[in-house]
Design an enzyme around this catalytic site. Structure first.
Site, PDB file in Angstrom:
ATOM      1  N   TYR A 169      -3.154  -5.526  -4.000  1.00 43.57           N
ATOM      2  CA  TYR A 169      -4.127  -6.100  -3.061  1.00 43.57           C
ATOM      3  C   TYR A 169      -5.525  -5.562  -3.348  1.00 43.57           C
ATOM      4  CZ  TYR A 169      -6.100  -7.682   1.383  1.00 43.57           C
ATOM      5  OH  TYR A 169      -6.868  -8.303   2.341  1.00 43.57           O
ATOM      6  N   SER A 199     -12.412  -8.072   0.983  1.00 40.54           N
ATOM      7  CA  SER A 199     -11.870  -7.135   1.969  1.00 40.54           C
ATOM      8  C   SER A 199     -12.548  -5.792   1.756  1.00 40.54           C
ATOM      9  CB  SER A 199     -10.355  -6.986   1.784  1.00 40.54           C
ATOM     10  OG  SER A 199      -9.851  -5.901   2.525  1.00 40.54           O
TER      11      SER A 199
END
Length: 273
Positions: A155, A142
């Site tokens: 995350y 990501s």
């Protein structure tokens, strides 16, 4: 064992989101597509879509937190399709919240899926790639693995680790004719919010808005990934926001960079109220 006339791809988390979009993109390019997922109903539905595109396709329920599940997938590929050309370590989940708000159970949960799920993919499929003399890994990270906003520590950490692992594997596996790519998209329309664990309602709203309001679709990201992976691009940045963030992090003074991140997070939270 039988040889397969088409190129073959395996995608974890292939029953929704980017995984499904990648499966359909490769199917349209006449690849044989094997998807795994923990959601059997969605997996079977995507399987029918893949077969409707005219490709050879297979679905198996598998959990990336269980090494033996992935080994069963690799064994099936070896026995039925004679191996696999590309493995996409895609399955992932999300956690939001500050360090004080996020329970240790959520840290362990996300790292077991987002990071160790990728590790297990490398562990299981590297021997098969070496056995057949070639292969390619594509791992979904990501933009959060490159630039780290507040309230997303778990995350961010999991995706940063996927980038680091991919860099390591690119060097480690090059001599075995095994290619490695890592995908770092910014926010796009996906159902990732379904898996989001977050005790902060403001952070949950902000994350949901960023995912649902994005103009980018999973299909757009998948098409970009397909084209860049075929050209053996290591770092795949599918959108201008991810590319810009990486550029500014590299070249802005750190004080200006962190100020910009703080302002971006404040603006994001304000838009939820």
């Amino acid at each position: 064992m039988r040889a397969h006339s088409n190129k073959r791809i395996f995608i974890s988390g292939g029953a929704s989101g980017l995984g499904q979009a990648l499966a359909e993109r490769y199917a349209k390019a006449a690849w044989a597509v094997f998807i795994c997922d923990i959601n059997e109903a969605r997996g079977e539905a995507v399987l029918q879509k893949l077969k409707a595109l005219g490709t050879d396709a297979h679905f198996m329920r598998a959990d990336v937190t269980v090494l033996s599940d992935l080994q069963l997938c690799a064994d099936w590929l070896r026995a039925n399709w004679g191996g696999v050309d590309t493995v996409v370590n895609n399955a992932g989940v999300a956690v939001g919240g500050t360090i004080g708000e996020t329970p240790m159970e959520d840290w362990e949960w996300i790292l077991n899926i987002n990071l160790l799920g990728v590790v297990r993919g490398f562990k299981v499929f590297t021997p098969l790639f070496k056995e057949q003399g070639h292969g390619q890994f594509i791992s979904t990270a990501s933009a959060a693995g490159l630039v780290h906003l507040p309230r997303m520590g778990a995350y961010n950490a999991s995706k940063s680790a996927v980038v680091a692992l991919s860099e390591t594997m690119k060097l480690e596996l090059a001599s075995s004719n095994i290619r490695v790519s890592v995908v770092c998209p910014s926010f796009f329309k996906t159902n990732l919010v379904e898996s989001l664990r977050c005790v902060d309602p403001e952070a949950r709203l902000a994350a949901g808005r960023l995912l649902t309001d994005s103009l980018r679709s999973a299909d757009t990201i998948a098409d970009f990934v397909y084209n860049k992976a075929e050209r053996n691009r290591f770092m795949i940045l599918p959108d201008k926001e991810a590319r810009a963030a990486r550029f500014f992090k590299r070249f802005l003074p750190s004080s200006l960079f962190f100020r910009a991140l703080s302002q971006a997070e404040t603006l994001s939270l304000k838009k939820t109220v």
